[in-house]
Write a protein that holds these residues in place. Sequence first.
Motif, PDB file in Angstrom:
ATOM      1  N   VAL A  61       0.814  -1.221   0.000  1.00 17.01           N
ATOM      2  CA  VAL A  61       0.000   0.000   0.000  1.00 17.01           C
ATOM      3  C   VAL A  61       0.848   1.272   0.000  1.00 17.01           C
ATOM      4  O   VAL A  61       0.348   2.352  -0.305  1.00 17.01           O
ATOM      5  N   LYS A  62       2.133   1.159   0.341  1.00 15.87           N
ATOM      6  CA  LYS A  62       2.983   2.347   0.396  1.00 15.87           C
ATOM      7  C   LYS A  62       4.437   1.935   0.189  1.00 15.87           C
ATOM      8  O   LYS A  62       4.881   0.915   0.721  1.00 15.87           O
ATOM      9  N   ILE A  63       5.162   2.722  -0.596  1.00 13.08           N
ATOM     10  CA  ILE A  63       6.586   2.483  -0.822  1.00 13.08           C
ATOM     11  C   ILE A  63       7.327   3.808  -0.663  1.00 13.08           C
ATOM     12  O   ILE A  63       6.950   4.818  -1.277  1.00 13.08           O
ATOM     13  N   THR A  64       8.375   3.800   0.135  1.00 15.12           N
ATOM     14  CA  THR A  64       9.160   5.009   0.378  1.00 15.12           C
ATOM     15  C   THR A  64      10.622   4.744   0.043  1.00 15.12           C
ATOM     16  O   THR A  64      11.189   3.738   0.467  1.00 15.12           O
ATOM     17  N   LYS A  65      11.222   5.658  -0.706  1.00 16.51           N
ATOM     18  CA  LYS A  65      12.644   5.539  -1.022  1.00 16.51           C
ATOM     19  C   LYS A  65      13.468   6.024   0.166  1.00 16.51           C
ATOM     20  O   LYS A  65      13.230   7.105   0.718  1.00 16.51           O
ATOM     21  N   LEU A  66      14.442   5.225   0.581  1.00 23.24           N
ATOM     22  CA  LEU A  66      15.341   5.565   1.672  1.00 23.24           C
ATOM     23  C   LEU A  66      16.761   5.772   1.136  1.00 23.24           C
ATOM     24  O   LEU A  66      17.055   5.413  -0.010  1.00 23.24           O
ATOM     25  N   SER A  67      17.614   6.297   1.949  1.00 22.00           N
ATOM     26  CA  SER A  67      18.992   6.525   1.512  1.00 22.00           C
ATOM     27  C   SER A  67      19.724   5.224   1.225  1.00 22.00           C
ATOM     28  O   SER A  67      20.632   5.180   0.391  1.00 22.00           O
ATOM     29  N   ASN A  68      19.312   4.157   1.910  1.00 24.97           N
ATOM     30  CA  ASN A  68      19.987   2.867   1.726  1.00 24.97           C
ATOM     31  C   ASN A  68      19.075   1.787   1.137  1.00 24.97           C
ATOM     32  O   ASN A  68      19.353   0.597   1.244  1.00 24.97           O
ATOM     33  N   GLY A  69      17.970   2.209   0.502  1.00 25.15           N
ATOM     34  CA  GLY A  69      17.081   1.228  -0.111  1.00 25.15           C
ATOM     35  C   GLY A  69      15.635   1.666  -0.114  1.00 25.15           C
ATOM     36  O   GLY A  69      15.314   2.806  -0.482  1.00 25.15           O
ATOM     37  N   TRP A  70      14.756   0.762   0.368  1.00 31.48           N
ATOM     38  CA  TRP A  70      13.320   0.989   0.264  1.00 31.48           C
ATOM     39  C   TRP A  70      12.600   0.558   1.540  1.00 31.48           C
ATOM     40  O   TRP A  70      13.001  -0.410   2.186  1.00 31.48           O
ATOM     41  N   GLU A  71      11.534   1.288   1.855  1.00 32.05           N
ATOM     42  CA  GLU A  71      10.617   0.894   2.918  1.00 32.05           C
ATOM     43  C   GLU A  71       9.277   0.590   2.274  1.00 32.05           C
ATOM     44  O   GLU A  71       8.695   1.440   1.598  1.00 32.05           O
ATOM     45  N   VAL A  72       8.800  -0.626   2.475  1.00 37.12           N
ATOM     46  CA  VAL A  72       7.572  -1.095   1.821  1.00 37.12           C
ATOM     47  C   VAL A  72       6.550  -1.468   2.890  1.00 37.12           C
ATOM     48  O   VAL A  72       6.826  -2.294   3.764  1.00 37.12           O
ATOM     49  N   HIS A  73       5.374  -0.864   2.794  1.00 32.90           N
ATOM     50  CA  HIS A  73       4.302  -1.117   3.748  1.00 32.90           C
ATOM     51  C   HIS A  73       3.221  -1.983   3.108  1.00 32.90           C
ATOM     52  O   HIS A  73       2.778  -1.709   1.982  1.00 32.90           O
TER      53      HIS A  73
END
Length: 358
Positions: free
Chosen positions: A160-172
Amino acid sequence: MIDFLIIGGGIGGISAAARLAPLGKTVVLERESALGYHASGRSAAMFEPNYGSPSTVELSHASGDFFKQEDGGFLSPRGVMFLAAKGEDEAFKRSCENFDAAPMDLQTAVNKVPILNTDSIGNIAHHHSGEDIDTDRLIQWFAKSCRAHGGTVHTGQEVVKITKLSNGWEVHTKDQVFHAKMLLNAAGAWVDEVAKLAGITPLNVTPLRRSMARIPAPGGHEVSTWPMLLDIHENWYAKPDAGSLIISPAEEDPMPPFDAWPDDMVIAEGLARYQEFVTEEVTRVEASWAGLRTFSPDRNLVIGPDAADSSFFWVACQGGYGFQSCPAVSQLIADLVTGQASSIDPKLIQALDPARFA
């Protein structure tokens, strides 16, 4: 931190997981309750390596050795019979060349498939190498291989949500959060939707509906030894399945990504085209269903890192050829991720590269 987070548990996603799990921590997220629920679960399940675009044909041939391994048990003999109406001699000749099929005497063909209507059929060819794929066995084999190397498969996990991080990805998903170095988009008809969630430029893919109807064995015949029947223009095809015959109108109707269902009129029109080539009338449909075959704008598969962000990897647009090409495609994915030299021709790799759309 997950090394490889794969969104999509169809044949593309789960075969990639099997290749990547030995290389690092691998997790598969599938939105449905089972693997292969959508397009993969509604496949015609044939290994016909000469079927598809030139790039797909090359990938399918490269997959042949995997399928024929002695302990695989993935293939069983079927064969394909190509049917041309009277007056279609030139088109028939081209079809034989494209599929490496040998012309067959009409009476020989009727002896093999007694319902063929020789009053309407002008030419018939046969290709012996077309084989049935045990698709469930193949999916489970890849899933087992993934788990054996420490990989994890989660079903019922819609992203439902994907966020770009400095070291990869956060996926909800609705109830979990995952962190990964690399995100692989194997979401089938939903690949553009996943890309948008991740802030990645979509490919502008086209999901195309293809329907199927199951009818009783025509005339009460034993159909298990019949080959797949294919009109040379692919206006319909038929294939024995569990004592019945499944028939597709072979339509390509553009659809949004959704859990597809068949259109009764499209099914009826396909059955009418099929009936022109056979002597037995269709009097009853036992069941019908549909799936979405997803194509890129140039109808080649899309395999490789995104041009703008190499940590976002496309496993997309298999166009109905996912099962027959997945051994070669999944190995190519592992090679591209690790930087290993691939046995696939560099020109073919370039033809599949998402950068072609940048």
